[in-house]
Design a protein around this motif. Sequence first.
Motif, PDB file in Angstrom:
ATOM      1  N   PRO A   1      53.263  36.733  45.853  1.00 50.58           N
ATOM      2  CA  PRO A   1      54.129  35.945  44.746  1.00 50.58           C
ATOM      3  C   PRO A   1      55.514  36.888  44.027  1.00 50.58           C
ATOM      4  O   PRO A   1      54.662  37.844  43.810  1.00 50.58           O
ATOM      5  CB  PRO A   1      53.025  35.462  44.169  1.00 50.58           C
ATOM      6  CG  PRO A   1      52.121  35.914  44.088  1.00 50.58           C
ATOM      7  CD  PRO A   1      51.490  36.673  45.265  1.00 50.58           C
TER       8      PRO A   1
ATOM      9  N   PHE B   1      40.806  31.759  42.789  1.00 45.20           N
ATOM     10  CA  PHE B   1      42.051  30.202  43.535  1.00 45.20           C
ATOM     11  C   PHE B   1      42.523  30.396  44.515  1.00 45.20           C
ATOM     12  O   PHE B   1      44.096  29.037  44.542  1.00 45.20           O
ATOM     13  CB  PHE B   1      42.924  30.144  42.153  1.00 45.20           C
ATOM     14  CG  PHE B   1      42.031  29.340  41.119  1.00 45.20           C
ATOM     15  CD1 PHE B   1      41.442  28.512  41.101  1.00 45.20           C
ATOM     16  CD2 PHE B   1      42.551  31.395  39.658  1.00 45.20           C
ATOM     17  CE1 PHE B   1      41.286  28.432  39.175  1.00 45.20           C
ATOM     18  CE2 PHE B   1      41.669  30.343  38.848  1.00 45.20           C
ATOM     19  CZ  PHE B   1      40.443  29.351  38.578  1.00 45.20           C
ATOM     20  N   ALA B   2      42.385  31.113  45.294  1.00 48.58           N
ATOM     21  CA  ALA B   2      42.949  31.971  46.157  1.00 48.58           C
ATOM     22  C   ALA B   2      43.642  30.382  47.671  1.00 48.58           C
ATOM     23  O   ALA B   2      42.140  30.240  48.328  1.00 48.58           O
ATOM     24  CB  ALA B   2      42.513  33.145  46.751  1.00 48.58           C
TER      25      ALA B   2
ATOM     26  N   HIS C   1      50.713  32.040  42.718  1.00 52.37           N
ATOM     27  CA  HIS C   1      51.244  30.727  43.164  1.00 52.37           C
ATOM     28  C   HIS C   1      50.887  30.119  42.732  1.00 52.37           C
ATOM     29  O   HIS C   1      51.358  28.832  42.410  1.00 52.37           O
ATOM     30  CB  HIS C   1      50.969  31.071  44.904  1.00 52.37           C
ATOM     31  CG  HIS C   1      52.077  31.664  45.637  1.00 52.37           C
ATOM     32  ND1 HIS C   1      53.128  32.396  45.959  1.00 52.37           N
ATOM     33  CD2 HIS C   1      50.596  32.963  46.580  1.00 52.37           C
ATOM     34  CE1 HIS C   1      53.325  32.887  46.431  1.00 52.37           C
ATOM     35  NE2 HIS C   1      52.648  33.553  46.934  1.00 52.37           N
ATOM     36  N   ALA C   2      49.047  30.121  42.130  1.00 50.92           N
ATOM     37  CA  ALA C   2      48.950  28.586  41.190  1.00 50.92           C
ATOM     38  C   ALA C   2      49.751  27.970  40.778  1.00 50.92           C
ATOM     39  O   ALA C   2      49.198  27.659  40.352  1.00 50.92           O
ATOM     40  CB  ALA C   2      47.219  28.953  41.141  1.00 50.92           C
TER      41      ALA C   2
ATOM     42  N   PHE D   1      45.686  40.234  44.926  1.00 46.32           N
ATOM     43  CA  PHE D   1      44.747  39.870  44.739  1.00 46.32           C
ATOM     44  C   PHE D   1      43.787  38.951  45.134  1.00 46.32           C
ATOM     45  O   PHE D   1      42.354  37.965  44.653  1.00 46.32           O
ATOM     46  CB  PHE D   1      44.445  39.045  42.982  1.00 46.32           C
ATOM     47  CG  PHE D   1      43.667  39.315  41.792  1.00 46.32           C
ATOM     48  CD1 PHE D   1      42.196  39.746  41.560  1.00 46.32           C
ATOM     49  CD2 PHE D   1      43.557  38.183  41.445  1.00 46.32           C
ATOM     50  CE1 PHE D   1      41.619  39.674  40.763  1.00 46.32           C
ATOM     51  CE2 PHE D   1      42.542  37.268  40.618  1.00 46.32           C
ATOM     52  CZ  PHE D   1      41.201  38.309  40.229  1.00 46.32           C
TER      53      PHE D   1
ATOM     54  N   ARG E   1      48.685  24.836  40.087  1.00 46.11           N
ATOM     55  CA  ARG E   1      46.911  23.957  40.179  1.00 46.11           C
ATOM     56  C   ARG E   1      46.158  24.820  39.513  1.00 46.11           C
ATOM     57  O   ARG E   1      44.892  24.121  38.913  1.00 46.11           O
ATOM     58  CB  ARG E   1      46.930  25.352  41.432  1.00 46.11           C
ATOM     59  CG  ARG E   1      47.484  24.338  42.704  1.00 46.11           C
ATOM     60  CD  ARG E   1      46.534  25.247  44.340  1.00 46.11           C
ATOM     61  NE  ARG E   1      46.479  26.332  44.298  1.00 46.11           N
ATOM     62  CZ  ARG E   1      45.697  27.514  44.685  1.00 46.11           C
ATOM     63  NH1 ARG E   1      45.019  26.850  44.104  1.00 46.11           N
ATOM     64  NH2 ARG E   1      46.801  29.251  44.532  1.00 46.11           N
TER      65      ARG E   1
ATOM     66  N   CYS F   1      48.252  32.012  49.667  1.00 51.36           N
ATOM     67  CA  CYS F   1      48.218  33.566  48.819  1.00 51.36           C
ATOM     68  C   CYS F   1      48.322  34.589  49.526  1.00 51.36           C
ATOM     69  O   CYS F   1      48.310  35.611  49.295  1.00 51.36           O
ATOM     70  CB  CYS F   1      46.717  33.011  48.269  1.00 51.36           C
ATOM     71  SG  CYS F   1      47.214  31.804  46.674  1.00 51.36           S
TER      72      CYS F   1
ATOM     73  N   CYS G   1      48.963  37.893  48.371  1.00 53.11           N
ATOM     74  CA  CYS G   1      49.165  38.369  46.434  1.00 53.11           C
ATOM     75  C   CYS G   1      47.753  39.772  47.163  1.00 53.11           C
ATOM     76  O   CYS G   1      46.725  39.408  47.692  1.00 53.11           O
ATOM     77  CB  CYS G   1      48.115  37.200  46.102  1.00 53.11           C
ATOM     78  SG  CYS G   1      47.818  37.687  44.280  1.00 53.11           S
TER      79      CYS G   1
ATOM     80  N   CYS H   1      39.977  36.363  43.981  1.00 55.39           N
ATOM     81  CA  CYS H   1      40.313  35.610  43.563  1.00 55.39           C
ATOM     82  C   CYS H   1      40.171  33.693  43.336  1.00 55.39           C
ATOM     83  O   CYS H   1      39.963  33.305  45.026  1.00 55.39           O
ATOM     84  CB  CYS H   1      42.312  35.063  43.883  1.00 55.39           C
ATOM     85  SG  CYS H   1      42.669  33.991  42.549  1.00 55.39           S
TER      86      CYS H   1
ATOM     87  N   HIS I   1      47.426  34.623  34.449  1.00 52.19           N
ATOM     88  CA  HIS I   1      46.994  34.962  35.502  1.00 52.19           C
ATOM     89  C   HIS I   1      45.498  34.778  36.684  1.00 52.19           C
ATOM     90  O   HIS I   1      45.206  35.338  35.121  1.00 52.19           O
ATOM     91  CB  HIS I   1      47.348  36.148  36.091  1.00 52.19           C
ATOM     92  CG  HIS I   1      47.799  36.980  37.239  1.00 52.19           C
ATOM     93  ND1 HIS I   1      46.453  37.208  37.700  1.00 52.19           N
ATOM     94  CD2 HIS I   1      48.129  37.086  38.237  1.00 52.19           C
ATOM     95  CE1 HIS I   1      46.579  37.594  39.006  1.00 52.19           C
ATOM     96  NE2 HIS I   1      48.177  37.639  38.875  1.00 52.19           N
ATOM     97  N   PRO I   2      45.367  34.465  36.881  1.00 49.13           N
ATOM     98  CA  PRO I   2      43.651  34.680  37.145  1.00 49.13           C
ATOM     99  C   PRO I   2      43.386  36.120  36.521  1.00 49.13           C
ATOM    100  O   PRO I   2      41.531  36.380  36.834  1.00 49.13           O
ATOM    101  CB  PRO I   2      43.158  33.967  38.998  1.00 49.13           C
ATOM    102  CG  PRO I   2      44.719  33.556  38.975  1.00 49.13           C
ATOM    103  CD  PRO I   2      45.350  33.899  38.383  1.00 49.13           C
TER     104      PRO I   2
HETATM  105  S1  SF4 Z   1      48.424  33.671  44.402  1.00 51.57           S
HETATM  106 FE1  SF4 Z   1      46.573  33.043  44.954  1.00 51.57          FE
HETATM  107  S2  SF4 Z   1      44.902  34.563  44.837  1.00 51.57           S
HETATM  108 FE2  SF4 Z   1      46.794  35.689  43.588  1.00 51.57          FE
HETATM  109  S3  SF4 Z   1      46.296  35.270  41.678  1.00 51.57           S
HETATM  110 FE3  SF4 Z   1      47.876  33.909  42.173  1.00 51.57          FE
HETATM  111  S4  SF4 Z   1      45.534  32.016  43.007  1.00 51.57           S
HETATM  112 FE4  SF4 Z   1      44.963  34.173  43.354  1.00 51.57          FE
END
Ligand code: SF4
Lengths: 340, 320
Positions: free
Chosen positions: A320, A310-311, A333-334, A304, A339, A315, A302, A308, A265-266
């Motif tokens: 998620p 990667f959003a 999601h990523a 976060f 991703r 997101c 999400c 984030c 997780h990021p």
């Molecule tokens: S769901 Fe999207 S915003 Fe949330 S942690 Fe994963 S990549 Fe980041």
Amino acid sequence: MAEQTNDTPLLQVRNVTKHFDISGGLLDQLKWKEGKMRRVRTLVKAVNGVTFRILPGETLSVVGESGCGKSTLGRAIMRIHRPTSGEVIYRGKRVDNLSSHDMKPYRRKMQMVFQDPYASLNPRMTVRQILEEPVRFHNPGMSRDEVKEHVLHTLKQVGLDPDWNNQFPHEFSGGQRQRISIARALVLDPEFIVADEPIAALDVSIQAQILNLLMDMQQKRDLTYLFISHDLSVVEHISTRVAVMYLGHLCEVAPVKEIFNNPKHPYTQALLSAIPRLGGKKKSHIRLGGDVPTPINLPSGCVFHGRCRFADERCRQEMPPIVEHATGRVACHAVEEERI
Amino acid sequence: MQPLLEVKNLCVEFAMRSQVLRALRDVSFTIGKGERLGLVGESGAGKTLTGFSILNLISKPGYISGGSILFEGRDLAELTIEQIRDIRGNRISMIFQDPMMTLNPVLTIRTQMVETIKAHQKISDKEAEKIALDKLQRVYIPSPEKRLDQYPHELSGGMRQRIVIAISLLTNPGLIIADEPTTALDVTIQAEIMDLLLELCRDEDMGLLLITHDLAVVSEVTQKIAVMYAGRIVEMGPTRDVVDHPEHPYTRGLIAALPQSCDQGQRLLQIPGIMPSLANLPSGCSFHPRCELCQDICKREVPVLETKASGRHVACFMVK
Ligand code: SF4
Ligand SMILES: Nc1ncnc2c1ncn2[C@@H]1O[C@H](COP(=O)(O)OP(=O)(O)OP(=O)(O)O)[C@@H](O)[C@H]1O
Ligand SMILES: Nc1ncnc2c1ncn2[C@@H]1O[C@H](COP(=O)(O)OP(=O)(O)OP(=O)(O)O)[C@@H](O)[C@H]1O
Ligand code: SF4
Ligand SMILES: [Mg+2]
Ligand SMILES: [Mg+2]
């Protein structure tokens, strides 16, 4: 630390949510909204839909930044707060909805140790009174001598001199007081202990003493721990598995080696990259942009996403779900879309 | 070359009703221009007192009972209150664990920053505001214009600490004393604040006295480390060397007690006992009741901080 003895969970937390209503009186609640006077309630969404299980003999650590809901989760499990929704299941029996009376047998099996040993010990009671009271309450049939013997035995086990029996908490050092509160948790022969930042207030050399005590007791007594801490080096050392929380949500749960070597997780990645390392050259940290949102106005999608790297659009819209992987569970999601 | 700061045999005492407590004993160290020194030790070791002594912030019943503190060649102990005030907050800035020790809760960030600048420089509000904005950007505060109009309570703990650092930079100090600046903050924010302090010290050639109980933080940020125990420095040397090869039994114990020092799930090494209180300091070496290597001489005589064969400064009879 200890071997897992079997696969039946000791404790299951299912979709537990805890919201605090901080609306205040009726007048404070009235707000002008869309041309009408409405009653608006303000909720602190401290814990939101958290699900996990703990196997017997495990140490599950809960980490995450200040205010993310770690203590509230621990307290909801211990029924210090009644969860707003969701279920807490102990040895297959739902306990979150029991009456105080029906809860009593579980209270002795489930104990809690707090960060501040001073605040959690009654200053007007001697060590002996502090320890004898719960034993008497839960074992009405025990004779005076048996109670005394049992308390002495526990005191010795936690490394306190039984001669100190008649002293008061303020006469002890921080580390000794934490030993007393651990003794108080152990004196009922529990199976499960929630330890909420038990060493945060102690010096390094004393932290080692208390961590050793917790690990020794786990071995001797087959204890299962939910360990709450912001000290990630300590968490890495003593945990079987680690659960990472952000804004009241579970981001990731995985075995300790997996989390530290291969965080998915990021938020977990950012958190672990920030740990200061002894003797290490200063590494580059993953910077989190933005500020932590308040649990009163949770972000959409999400929680976060505002911080984030990667959003994306999904997101921002869609929360998620936490998804099972080979090595653990992740809510991102990523990660799911591969991703990252 | 003369160091930026030279503390020599600093002693601090507290005159209590029944006895005089010796809180700092013969504390000596130097910080060169642009050099970063970490002062570590457990609660009550005397870290904060050392920082306070440099700024002459010790208040009754405490007093500096001996030694000297030379800053940029001047002995701070000999200066008048006025001169000290000029150095404090001008050439030396202090950052505390609690940002609210520095910030005024009822004033906007703008007012606090502009007033600080104008106390030291004769310039207009407009110019002062420009400097303030510049420093806020320097510490990576998002939307700095907006922050100027906010009050401290509207900001997060990490943001407040950044503002305090921005304020400490206003007068272009030569030395920053940071006393547990990130202890109350989350680890992600701690990492950002430490990165920031490190970057500022490097770019502006500022000296840093970093006071903390966290050896890992010190090991990432500083070049030199001084370990305190019961009011004395017991070991001092290059950070990396001390962390990798501690020589004093206390430093060795402190590092061995960290979870990083042993295998996952194993028992940690622990130092027996606790640090003595000032009212009950043991005779001889203050560490002797907890020390494995203790010999008779340790109970009788006080080991002084001296240069050992390795070049390290250690206060211990058993280290050659
Ligand atoms: S769901 Fe999207 S915003 Fe949330 S942690 Fe994963 S990549 Fe980041
Ligand atoms: N009794 C309460 N009433 C209202 N809000 C509460 C209550 N207890 C906790 N909260 C709020 O719930 C959120 C989660 O708090 P909690 O104490 O569980 O966090 P935490 O993760 O334990 O933080 P820390 O690391 O600082 O101990 C916070 O926003 C907190 O202010
Ligand atoms: N006003 C005072 N009166 C008496 N003793 C004091 C006073 N202020 C500090 N001391 C003592 O001086 C010693 C050093 O205190 P200091 O605050 O420097 O410790 P520290 O190393 O900064 O600890 P911590 O990590 O807890 O901040 C302590 O034993 C403390 O009890
Ligand atoms: S002087 Fe003696 S008691 Fe003190 S640290 Fe050295 S060996 Fe131990
Ligand atoms: Mg908490
Ligand atoms: Mg201090």
